[in-house]
Design a protein around this motif. Structure first.
Motif, PDB file in Angstrom:
ATOM      1  N   LYS A 119       0.821  -1.221   0.000  1.00  0.00           N
ATOM      2  CA  LYS A 119       0.000   0.000   0.000  1.00  0.00           C
ATOM      3  C   LYS A 119       0.850   1.264   0.000  1.00  0.00           C
TER       4      LYS A 119
ATOM      5  N   GLN B 131       4.882   8.821  -5.580  1.00  0.00           N
ATOM      6  CA  GLN B 131       4.461  10.221  -5.681  1.00  0.00           C
ATOM      7  C   GLN B 131       5.474  11.148  -5.021  1.00  0.00           C
TER       8      GLN B 131
ATOM      9  N   GLU C   3       4.731   2.590 -11.228  1.00  0.00           N
ATOM     10  CA  GLU C   3       4.067   3.775 -10.718  1.00  0.00           C
ATOM     11  C   GLU C   3       4.899   5.022 -11.019  1.00  0.00           C
TER      12      GLU C   3
ATOM     13  N   PRO D 160       2.265   3.575  -4.039  1.00  0.00           N
ATOM     14  CA  PRO D 160       1.848   4.827  -4.698  1.00  0.00           C
ATOM     15  C   PRO D 160       2.352   6.081  -3.984  1.00  0.00           C
TER      16      PRO D 160
ATOM     17  N   ARG E  26       4.448   5.911 -14.634  1.00  0.00           N
ATOM     18  CA  ARG E  26       3.146   6.542 -14.870  1.00  0.00           C
ATOM     19  C   ARG E  26       3.169   8.014 -14.459  1.00  0.00           C
ATOM     20  N   LEU E  27       3.858   8.325 -13.376  1.00  0.00           N
ATOM     21  CA  LEU E  27       3.866   9.690 -12.872  1.00  0.00           C
ATOM     22  C   LEU E  27       4.830  10.601 -13.631  1.00  0.00           C
TER      23      LEU E  27
END
Length: 390
Positions: free
Chosen positions: A346, A353, A384, A349, A387-388
């Motif tokens: 968890k 970020q 992730e 992400p 993607r960012l």
């Protein structure tokens, strides 16, 4: 000292949220007040020589406000003598309004019988004379900071100006290329603040009250640590400080809270961000473990082979929790995550970020992850990040 009966019983979660709000994370920050608002809210921002992403005093407002320009940060601290540097939790930037509160410490330095560096005859008067006629000046401009290349081998002028800084006759009004810029207090500190009129008890009472406000809720040790006071100094004034006694689930020790922090429940969200190890939210190890269940230790001064999380491991704050840590570096325009520690899937992400936003802030265009403590989370973290960042 007899601890008075608590006026409130707080759950561990309530205490955690109160602490987050008091440190400027929970709820919407007043962006109009910017970096100066953060400084006044915290009351002390620690300085440190280590610079990986940026220096710690830049990382503190970044964590709360987002991508603040580095020049904007420096200007906010130093322009118009808005702040001064002095010994608080450590070497800290402090709001200029706190100058009178440190009269007790200045007096203690003036009465100190022994020093590590000998003060050469005439050096003190010469430094004061030179600053009066030519200041502000760095130690180099005053005649040289060191006698040899050894960092501890200060020149006579450096010994003198640092002694004058501790006494309060001289002020550090800026850091220029990480060098202190010194000026006479009589020039730099506003006239209405330039005094030592507060006795020791009143200085301590005010600092305890301010520490309690900046912490929201804390134990005696937490409050003492904020400005590096002694426990008995806190005991002597806490009953008249305006703080109120509370109990906190699982803490096992009496605690004190800012009454304003108890009036309304903390609400809101905060940024997901990397934290400097010297951030006042986490700078006290026992408090960090008690509030977040997170063991944090700066390993910069630990031999490389004994490090567990890395040289400058930065905790990741997300959703009111510390969910992992990143040991960063920079290579050109690449932000390197030398080691990433995640508190389960968890956390992926949030850590991604935090890394992506930090990379943008320091003008990096890519992020490279070298090591992940849980190998099965390496690919999800890479995806992730892709993607960012794109």
């Amino acid at each position: 000292m007899t601890t008075p009966r608590p006026i409130a019983d707080l759950s561990a979660d309530e205490a955690r949220r109160i602490a987050l709000r008091a440190q400027g994370f929970l709820g919407a920050p007043d962006r109009r007040s910017g970096v100066r608002g953060i400084l006044h809210h915290l009351g002390a921002i620690q300085l440190d020589t280590i610079s990986v992403l940026a220096r710690s005093h830049e990382l503190v407002p970044y964590a709360r406000l987002g991508a603040v320009g580095r020049k904007t940060v420096e200007d906010a601290y130093w322009q118009d003598t808005h702040s001064f540097e002095y010994w608080s939790h450590a070497a800290c930037i402090l709001p200029i309004e706190e100058w009178p509160h440190f009269a007790f410490r200045r007096r203690a330095y003036r009465n100190r019988p022994h020093w590590n560096h000998e003060l050469p005859d005439g050096a003190y008067d010469q430094v004061i004379k030179q600053l009066r006629s030519e200041g502000p000046l760095t130690a180099t401009e005053l005649g040289g900071a060191k006698r040899t290349s050894d960092w501890w081998d200060w020149s006579g002028s450096k010994v003198a100006v640092e002694r004058a800084l501790m006494y309060g006759e001289v002020v550090c009004v800026e850091r220029r290329g990480w060098k202190r810029l010194y000026d006479l207090a009589e020039r730099a500190v506003p006239e209405e603040l330039l005094h030592d009129e507060l006795d020791d008890t009143e200085c301590l009472r005010r600092l305890v009250r301010l520490a309690g406000r900046s912490l929201g809720v804390g134990t005696r040790a937490d409050i003492a640590d904020y400005h590096r006071l002694k426990g008995e100094q806190v005991d002597a004034v806490i009953a008249e400080s305006g703080l109120v006694p509370v109990s906190v689930e699982g803490w096992g020790k009496p605690a004190w809270a800012d009454p304003a922090a108890l009036r309304t429940p903390p609400r809101g969200r905060h940024r997901t961000t990397l934290l400097s190890p010297f951030d006042s939210l986490i700078w006290e190890r026992a408090r960090t473990e008690r509030i977040f269940g997170f063991t944090h230790r700066l390993e910069a001064y630990v031999p490389k082979q004994k490090r567990v999380y890395g040289y400058f491991a930065m905790p990741v704050l997300a959703g009111g929790r510390l969910v992992g840590r990143v040991d960063p570096a920079r290579e050109g325009r690449t932000l390197v995550a030398k080691q990433v520690t995640l508190d389960g899937p968890k956390a992926v992400p949030a850590v991604a970020q935090a890394l992506a936003e930090a990379a943008t802030w320091v003008d990096c265009t890519t992020v490279r992850v070298e090591r992940v403590d849980a190998p099965d989370l390496r690919e999800p973290l890479a995806k992730e990040l892709a993607r960012l960042i794109g």
